[in-house]
Design a protein around this motif. Structure first.
Motif, PDB file in Angstrom:
ATOM      1  N   LEU A  33      11.229  -2.760  -2.293  1.00 31.47           N
ATOM      2  CA  LEU A  33      10.760  -3.766  -1.349  1.00 31.47           C
ATOM      3  C   LEU A  33      11.287  -5.068  -1.680  1.00 31.47           C
ATOM      4  CD1 LEU A  33       7.156  -2.455  -0.821  1.00 31.47           C
ATOM      5  CD2 LEU A  33       9.018  -2.462   0.870  1.00 31.47           C
ATOM      6  N   PRO A  34      11.649  -5.767  -0.635  1.00 29.76           N
ATOM      7  CA  PRO A  34      12.041  -7.278  -1.135  1.00 29.76           C
ATOM      8  C   PRO A  34      11.122  -7.973  -1.921  1.00 29.76           C
ATOM      9  CG  PRO A  34      12.377  -6.802   1.066  1.00 29.76           C
ATOM     10  CD  PRO A  34      11.693  -5.743   0.697  1.00 29.76           C
ATOM     11  N   PRO A  35      11.461  -8.936  -2.838  1.00 28.41           N
ATOM     12  CA  PRO A  35      10.504  -9.848  -3.348  1.00 28.41           C
ATOM     13  C   PRO A  35       9.913 -10.939  -2.468  1.00 28.41           C
ATOM     14  CG  PRO A  35      12.610 -10.240  -4.208  1.00 28.41           C
ATOM     15  CD  PRO A  35      12.768  -9.123  -3.286  1.00 28.41           C
ATOM     16  N   HIS A  36       8.610 -11.285  -2.613  1.00 26.57           N
ATOM     17  CA  HIS A  36       8.207 -12.313  -1.907  1.00 26.57           C
ATOM     18  C   HIS A  36       9.280 -13.799  -1.585  1.00 26.57           C
ATOM     19  CE1 HIS A  36       4.419 -10.242  -2.189  1.00 26.57           C
ATOM     20  NE2 HIS A  36       4.482 -10.026  -1.069  1.00 26.57           N
ATOM     21  N   LEU A  41       5.560 -15.021  -9.160  1.00 24.63           N
ATOM     22  CA  LEU A  41       4.845 -14.548 -10.331  1.00 24.63           C
ATOM     23  C   LEU A  41       5.063 -13.071 -10.558  1.00 24.63           C
ATOM     24  CD1 LEU A  41       3.714 -15.151 -13.220  1.00 24.63           C
ATOM     25  CD2 LEU A  41       1.605 -15.195 -11.944  1.00 24.63           C
ATOM     26  N   GLY A  42       4.697 -12.497  -9.530  1.00 20.89           N
ATOM     27  CA  GLY A  42       4.591 -10.828  -9.377  1.00 20.89           C
ATOM     28  C   GLY A  42       5.786 -10.169  -9.113  1.00 20.89           C
ATOM     29  N   CYS A  43       6.592 -10.658  -8.259  1.00 21.93           N
ATOM     30  CA  CYS A  43       7.839  -9.903  -7.938  1.00 21.93           C
ATOM     31  C   CYS A  43       9.173 -10.545  -8.034  1.00 21.93           C
ATOM     32  CB  CYS A  43       7.644  -9.209  -6.675  1.00 21.93           C
ATOM     33  SG  CYS A  43       7.356 -10.443  -5.306  1.00 21.93           S
ATOM     34  N   GLY A  44       9.114 -11.799  -8.262  1.00 24.15           N
ATOM     35  CA  GLY A  44      10.490 -12.544  -8.348  1.00 24.15           C
ATOM     36  C   GLY A  44      11.373 -12.123  -9.411  1.00 24.15           C
ATOM     37  N   PRO A  45      12.205 -11.806  -9.085  1.00 19.48           N
ATOM     38  CA  PRO A  45      13.337 -11.449 -10.292  1.00 19.48           C
ATOM     39  C   PRO A  45      13.962 -12.388 -10.993  1.00 19.48           C
ATOM     40  CG  PRO A  45      14.326 -11.272  -8.077  1.00 19.48           C
ATOM     41  CD  PRO A  45      12.944 -11.506  -7.699  1.00 19.48           C
ATOM     42  N   ALA A  46      13.942 -13.514 -10.637  1.00 15.40           N
ATOM     43  CA  ALA A  46      14.478 -14.775 -11.213  1.00 15.40           C
ATOM     44  C   ALA A  46      13.207 -15.505 -12.168  1.00 15.40           C
ATOM     45  CB  ALA A  46      15.100 -15.987 -10.281  1.00 15.40           C
ATOM     46  N   ASN A  47      12.067 -14.931 -12.044  1.00 13.83           N
ATOM     47  CA  ASN A  47      11.043 -15.797 -12.916  1.00 13.83           C
ATOM     48  C   ASN A  47      10.818 -14.899 -14.347  1.00 13.83           C
ATOM     49  OD1 ASN A  47       8.625 -16.691 -13.867  1.00 13.83           O
ATOM     50  ND2 ASN A  47       7.647 -16.781 -11.987  1.00 13.83           N
ATOM     51  N   PRO A  48      11.417 -15.572 -15.402  1.00  9.47           N
ATOM     52  CA  PRO A  48      11.250 -15.026 -16.652  1.00  9.47           C
ATOM     53  C   PRO A  48      10.047 -14.745 -17.331  1.00  9.47           C
ATOM     54  CG  PRO A  48      12.203 -17.198 -16.761  1.00  9.47           C
ATOM     55  CD  PRO A  48      11.990 -17.096 -15.393  1.00  9.47           C
ATOM     56  N   HIS A  49       8.896 -15.463 -16.516  1.00 11.55           N
ATOM     57  CA  HIS A  49       7.460 -15.432 -16.935  1.00 11.55           C
ATOM     58  C   HIS A  49       6.865 -14.351 -16.153  1.00 11.55           C
ATOM     59  CE1 HIS A  49       8.656 -18.826 -19.422  1.00 11.55           C
ATOM     60  NE2 HIS A  49       8.585 -19.447 -18.248  1.00 11.55           N
ATOM     61  N   HIS A  51       6.160 -10.858 -13.645  1.00 13.60           N
ATOM     62  CA  HIS A  51       6.064  -9.224 -14.024  1.00 13.60           C
ATOM     63  C   HIS A  51       7.423  -8.690 -13.299  1.00 13.60           C
ATOM     64  CE1 HIS A  51       2.063  -9.316 -15.554  1.00 13.60           C
ATOM     65  NE2 HIS A  51       2.073 -10.489 -14.911  1.00 13.60           N
ATOM     66  N   GLN A  52       7.991  -9.271 -12.388  1.00 14.78           N
ATOM     67  CA  GLN A  52       9.277  -8.550 -11.774  1.00 14.78           C
ATOM     68  C   GLN A  52       9.021  -7.350 -11.246  1.00 14.78           C
ATOM     69  OE1 GLN A  52      12.243  -9.327 -14.671  1.00 14.78           O
ATOM     70  NE2 GLN A  52      12.207 -11.491 -14.357  1.00 14.78           N
ATOM     71  N   LEU A  53       7.675  -7.175 -10.720  1.00 18.12           N
ATOM     72  CA  LEU A  53       7.201  -5.888 -10.158  1.00 18.12           C
ATOM     73  C   LEU A  53       8.290  -5.514  -8.832  1.00 18.12           C
ATOM     74  CD1 LEU A  53       4.880  -3.748 -10.152  1.00 18.12           C
ATOM     75  CD2 LEU A  53       4.083  -4.889  -8.503  1.00 18.12           C
TER      76      LEU A  53
END
Ligand SMILES: CCCCCCCCCCCCCC(=O)SCCNC(=O)CCNC(=O)[C@H](O)C(C)(C)COP(=O)(O)OP(=O)(O)OC[C@H]1O[C@@H](n2cnc3c(N)ncnc32)[C@H](O)[C@@H]1OP(=O)(O)O
Length: 178
Positions: A33-36, A41-49, A51-53
């Motif tokens: 599914l696309p990230p929000h 914080l939960g699913c963003g692929p560009a957030n190194p902190h 969870h990249q769910l």
């Protein structure tokens, strides 16, 4: 234009910034599914902190395979309960791709039945238990690789219109430096 001249200006309809995602209802298939948004914080692929769910739709709702890591440690070798709550909240947020409308968490309740270990695979599942107008009653579980349910969660999400996200009218924070 003088003070007495009627204005002919028609106000522009309020623009929806492109960082507000659409919430199409997506069919069950094998695609993530696309990230929000990229820095969520939960699913963003560009957030190194974060969870990249990565979750997928299925016939019941959504599911994800996930490992907590050393960034999420609480007691040694055990995931912090707040990190677990974040991921469950996120999975509920991704259920919105079965609803097709934005909604936000109003209430989240979690039963931690057993510790969640770091660097260990888990399967998370979430579905819509019931809908009553704007109220989405949601349920989720986390299972270990023996299919034992070790965490359960319920949430009340309330659908909101896009103005909810425009209150501060700023895009999501994209600088991950502290
Ligand atoms: C960045 C771009 C944006 C991307 C979008 C991404 C979206 C997804 C992101 C996902 C990320 C992950 C997710 C996140 O992290 S979402 C982020 C965390 N959540 C929030 O920030 C939400 C903060 N809260 C609010 O803004 C307001 O409270 C909202 C808008 C939610 C409701 O305020 P509003 O004034 O509109 O509603 P209301 O108070 O009249 O209540 C409405 C109805 O609900 C009933 N009720 C209330 N509480 C309870 C309860 N505990 N049990 C049972 N019922 C309850 C209440 O009685 C009433 O019923 P009725 O009288 O109508 O019958």
């Amino acid at each position: 234009m003088t003070e007495n001249t009627p204005s002919t200006h028609t106000p522009e309809p309020r623009q929806v910034p492109d960082w507000i995602p659409a919430f199409p209802v997506l069919a069950p298939d094998s695609a993530d599914l696309p990230p929000h948004h990229d820095h969520c914080l939960g699913c963003g692929p560009a957030n190194p902190h974060g969870h990249q769910l990565r979750a997928r739709r299925d016939a019941h709702g959504v599911h994800a395979h996930h490992r907590f890591d050393s960034r999420h440690v609480g007691a040694p070798a055990i995931a912090h309960g707040g990190a677990v709550a974040t991921v469950l909240d996120e999975l509920f947020g991704l259920l919105l791709y079965t609803v097709g409308e934005p909604a936000v968490t109003r209430h989240l309740a979690i039963d931690y039945l057993a510790p969640i270990l770091l660097d260990t695979p888990y399967t998370l599942r979430a579905h819509i238990h019931a809908r009553d107008g704007r109220k989405l009653h949601l349920q989720a579980t986390i299972e270990n690789d023996h299919a034992h349910v070790i965490t359960t969660a319920t949430a009340l999400f309330l659908t909101v219109d896009v103005n909810h996200f425009l209150t501060h009218n700023t895009p999501p924070h994209t600088d991950n430096t502290p």
